[in-house]
Design an enzyme around this catalytic site. Structure first.
Site, PDB file in Angstrom:
ATOM      1  CG  ASN A  38      -1.681   1.180   1.506  1.00  0.00           C
ATOM      2  OD1 ASN A  38      -1.791   2.045   0.646  1.00  0.00           O
ATOM      3  ND2 ASN A  38      -2.253   1.278   2.706  1.00  0.00           N
ATOM      4  CE  LYS A  65       0.327   2.615   5.071  1.00  0.00           C
ATOM      5  NZ  LYS A  65       0.572   2.535   6.505  1.00  0.00           N
ATOM      6  CG  HIS A  98      -5.237   0.659   5.531  1.00  0.00           C
ATOM      7  ND1 HIS A  98      -4.780   1.687   6.319  1.00  0.00           N
ATOM      8  CD2 HIS A  98      -4.201  -0.208   5.386  1.00  0.00           C
ATOM      9  CE1 HIS A  98      -3.510   1.448   6.634  1.00  0.00           C
ATOM     10  NE2 HIS A  98      -3.134   0.311   6.076  1.00  0.00           N
ATOM     11  CD  GLU A 123      -2.607  -3.889   7.405  1.00  0.00           C
ATOM     12  OE1 GLU A 123      -1.455  -3.915   6.972  1.00  0.00           O
ATOM     13  OE2 GLU A 123      -3.400  -2.959   7.169  1.00  0.00           O
ATOM     14  N   GLY A 138       3.035   1.067  10.956  1.00  0.00           N
ATOM     15  CA  GLY A 138       3.702   2.358  10.797  1.00  0.00           C
ATOM     16  C   GLY A 138       4.902   2.549  11.703  1.00  0.00           C
ATOM     17  CB  SER A 153       6.134  -3.315  11.848  1.00  0.00           C
ATOM     18  OG  SER A 153       5.707  -2.036  12.276  1.00  0.00           O
ATOM     19  N   GLY A 187       3.477  -1.806   4.062  1.00  0.00           N
ATOM     20  CA  GLY A 187       3.535  -0.390   3.755  1.00  0.00           C
ATOM     21  C   GLY A 187       4.971  -0.045   3.436  1.00  0.00           C
TER      22      GLY A 187
HETATM   23  P1  PGA Z   1       3.698  -0.720   7.555  1.00  0.00           P
HETATM   24  O1  PGA Z   1       2.189  -0.461   7.078  1.00  0.00           O
HETATM   25  O2  PGA Z   1       4.165  -1.984   6.832  1.00  0.00           O
HETATM   26  O3  PGA Z   1       4.463   0.488   7.139  1.00  0.00           O
HETATM   27  O4  PGA Z   1       3.665  -0.935   9.031  1.00  0.00           O
HETATM   28  C1  PGA Z   1       1.309  -1.524   6.938  1.00  0.00           C
HETATM   29  C2  PGA Z   1      -0.033  -1.036   6.444  1.00  0.00           C
HETATM   30  O5  PGA Z   1      -0.439   0.094   6.740  1.00  0.00           O
HETATM   31  O6  PGA Z   1      -0.739  -1.801   5.775  1.00  0.00           O
END
Ligand code: PGA
Length: 265
Positions: free
Chosen positions: A10, A12, A98, A170, A176, A216, A237
């Site tokens: 994603n 974002k 999400h 998630e 994040g 993560s 992400g």
């Molecule tokens: P991240 O985000 O891998 O940066 O933790 C995951 C997501 O928001 O799907």
């Protein structure tokens, strides 16, 4: 039959159209996708046309995903994007629910159910996100929270549409840069709970729905999640925001998935 390995990123609110198209081209040139794997990207809306042009006519080896969609067919919904608009671009997959849509933009379960049904009704695939916040976890209601999100989100889905449904578990506290990465021991019980709930709701076809983990994930921990019995793939992400990171995390996750299926087989 073994469930496929499903992996993607994603983006974002990052990338211009030219950046997303360049990312797609480089990714397509550097990734190998075996028959039992599915790969997707979620560029921002403004990049979809540029990536669609780079991908060409379907069926697409790398699914083109939209990060959101609105449920109504058309009308007075300023700022929203319909399934007809996305279908016209050749979008394959829509991310619904999400964590950032649920929490930053306050999307409610009932609204997300309308979105899931609209996406499936338009003939597209969905990746439907569920997961508890740190606060809900602290109160000991992770299971109740995720089951509520899942049951309302998938309410009224026709069992014949299930082969176009994917679930992303998630936990919000793990997503994040500010998150606390979840461990495989945190994830497997929740994935098993989701698997059983899908079985209760839809029978055997429900148990075949791919369950992805996200939060993560990076090349160093990807295989620890995909080796879990009930985790079939990954939604990433940050580690998927460079092509190198995307491919490294994809390959690590695929190795874990293979290991799990050898053990099961
Ligand atoms: P991240 O985000 O891998 O940066 O933790 C995951 C997501 O928001 O799907």
């Amino acid at each position: 039959m073994a469930r496929p390995y499903v992996f993607g990123s994603n983006f974002k609110m990052n990338q211009t159209p030219a950046e997303s198209a360049a990312f797609y081209r480089q990714l397509a040139a550097s990734i190998e996708i075996p028959d039992d794997a599915r790969v997707f990207i979620f560029p921002p809306f403004t990049s979809l046309a540029a990536v669609a042009e780079a991908i060409g006519e379907g069926p697409h080896a790398i699914w083109l995903g939209a990060q959101n969609a609105f449920w109504a067919a058309e009308g007075a919904y300023t700022g929203e994007i319909s399934l007809r608009m996305l279908t016209a671009l050749g979008v394959d997959l829509v991310l619904v629910g999400h964590a950032e849509r649920r929490h930053t933009f306050h999307e409610a379960d009932v609204e997300l159910n309308r979105k899931v049904r609209a996406v499936l009704g338009a003939g597209l695939r969905t990746l439907f996100g569920v997961g508890e916040t740190a606060e809900e976890r602290g109160y000991g209601v992770s299971a109740e929270t995720v089951l509520r999100q899942l049951k309302i989100g998938l309410y009224g889905v026709d069992p014949e549409q299930l082969d176009r449904v994917n679930i992303a578990y998630e936990p919000v506290w793990s997503i994040g840069a500010g998150g606390t990465p979840a461990t495989p021991d945190d994830v497997e019980p929740m994935a098993a709970l989701i698997r059983d709930a899908l079985g209760d709701l839809f029978g055997d076809a429900g148990r075949q729905v791919p369950i992805l983990y996200g939060g993560s994930v990076d090349p160093s921990n990807a295989a620890t999640f995909t080796a879990l019995p009930n985790v079939d793939g990954l939604l990433v992400g940050r580690s998927g925001w460079t092509v190198e990171g995307f491919v490294a995390t994809y390959q690590a996750g695929l190795a874990g998935h293979r290991q799990a299926n050898v053990l099961v087989g």
